[in-house]
Design a protein around this motif. Structure first.
Motif, PDB file in Angstrom:
ATOM      1  N   UNK A  76      62.985  69.945  21.665  1.00  0.00           N
ATOM      2  CA  UNK A  76      63.310  70.402  23.006  1.00  0.00           C
ATOM      3  C   UNK A  76      64.040  69.273  23.718  1.00  0.00           C
ATOM      4  N   UNK A  77      65.175  69.605  24.322  1.00  0.00           N
ATOM      5  CA  UNK A  77      66.013  68.593  24.954  1.00  0.00           C
ATOM      6  C   UNK A  77      66.453  69.077  26.325  1.00  0.00           C
ATOM      7  N   UNK A 111      53.936  65.853  20.812  1.00  0.00           N
ATOM      8  CA  UNK A 111      53.817  64.731  21.739  1.00  0.00           C
ATOM      9  C   UNK A 111      54.438  65.090  23.090  1.00  0.00           C
ATOM     10  N   UNK A 112      53.960  64.428  24.133  1.00  0.00           N
ATOM     11  CA  UNK A 112      54.598  64.607  25.445  1.00  0.00           C
ATOM     12  C   UNK A 112      55.618  63.498  25.718  1.00  0.00           C
ATOM     13  N   UNK A 113      55.846  62.631  24.738  1.00  0.00           N
ATOM     14  CA  UNK A 113      56.802  61.518  24.882  1.00  0.00           C
ATOM     15  C   UNK A 113      58.230  62.033  24.811  1.00  0.00           C
ATOM     16  N   UNK A 114      59.106  61.375  25.591  1.00  0.00           N
ATOM     17  CA  UNK A 114      60.527  61.730  25.605  1.00  0.00           C
ATOM     18  C   UNK A 114      61.349  60.548  25.143  1.00  0.00           C
ATOM     19  N   UNK A 115      62.293  60.820  24.248  1.00  0.00           N
ATOM     20  CA  UNK A 115      63.269  59.812  23.873  1.00  0.00           C
ATOM     21  C   UNK A 115      64.606  60.258  24.469  1.00  0.00           C
ATOM     22  N   UNK A 116      65.577  59.363  24.437  1.00  0.00           N
ATOM     23  CA  UNK A 116      66.884  59.637  25.042  1.00  0.00           C
ATOM     24  C   UNK A 116      67.967  59.449  23.985  1.00  0.00           C
ATOM     25  N   UNK A 117      68.843  60.447  23.855  1.00  0.00           N
ATOM     26  CA  UNK A 117      69.981  60.386  22.933  1.00  0.00           C
ATOM     27  C   UNK A 117      71.262  60.390  23.770  1.00  0.00           C
ATOM     28  N   UNK A 169      62.550  55.308  20.732  1.00  0.00           N
ATOM     29  CA  UNK A 169      62.127  55.921  19.476  1.00  0.00           C
ATOM     30  C   UNK A 169      60.720  55.479  19.070  1.00  0.00           C
ATOM     31  N   UNK A 170      60.333  54.279  19.477  1.00  0.00           N
ATOM     32  CA  UNK A 170      59.005  53.786  19.101  1.00  0.00           C
ATOM     33  C   UNK A 170      57.876  54.589  19.737  1.00  0.00           C
ATOM     34  N   UNK A 171      58.193  55.407  20.750  1.00  0.00           N
ATOM     35  CA  UNK A 171      57.138  56.243  21.342  1.00  0.00           C
ATOM     36  C   UNK A 171      56.665  57.328  20.375  1.00  0.00           C
ATOM     37  N   UNK A 172      57.430  57.569  19.286  1.00  0.00           N
ATOM     38  CA  UNK A 172      57.033  58.547  18.265  1.00  0.00           C
ATOM     39  C   UNK A 172      56.326  57.898  17.073  1.00  0.00           C
TER      40      UNK A 172
END
Length: 141
Positions: free
Chosen positions: A60-61, A82-88, A108-111
């Motif tokens: 989901x983005x 996870x409820x963590x969000x990364x940014x691309x 990315x380390x949040x995953x």
């Protein structure tokens, strides 16, 4: 310190052609993912699964920033895990009638606690295949 993943390739196509491949859902389906609810507007959310029909990983983005022919920035999440969000961030840099496509994947380390499929190594390999093979071959055909 969370070092972003940076993947960069020079593609023999103009930035306008690369931009269309990145933001037209019919074109995206040919080289990237089948993203049926993609609307190229800031604030719009889009969802997709990995190819193959297993639907194991719901992506989901949300689009955070768009500068046509230059930059597309969006979140990248797995709401089932996870409820963590990364940014691309996709950046298109014109160079001699070609385009340098630079992808930066931050946070990315949040995953890292989600397992090998969410590892830095897995994402780096995935982005290299997506840009260096799929996108490059699609646009240079």
């Amino acid at each position: 310190m969370d070092t972003p993943i940076i993947v960069q390739y020079k593609i023999n196509a103009l930035p306008e052609e690369v931009w269309k491949a990145l933001t037209d859902k019919k074109e995206m389906k040919s080289w990237y993912f089948d993203i049926q609810d993609f609307v190229p507007e800031v604030g719009k959310q889009f969802n997709f699964y990995e190819p193959g029909g297993e639907n194991k990983y719901h992506h989901q983005c949300e689009i955070l920033e768009m500068i046509p022919n230059e930059k597309l920035k969006h979140t990248w999440t797995y709401p089932d895990f996870s409820d963590k969000k990364t940014i691309v961030t996709w950046e298109l840099i014109p160079e001699d009638n070609k385009t340098v496509v630079k992808l930066t994947h931050e946070r990315i380390d949040s995953f890292k606690d989600l397992g090998e499929g969410f590892s830095r190594k897995s994402f780096t390999g995935g982005w290299n295949a997506i840009i260096g093979q799929s996108l490059k071959e699609y646009l240079e055909k």
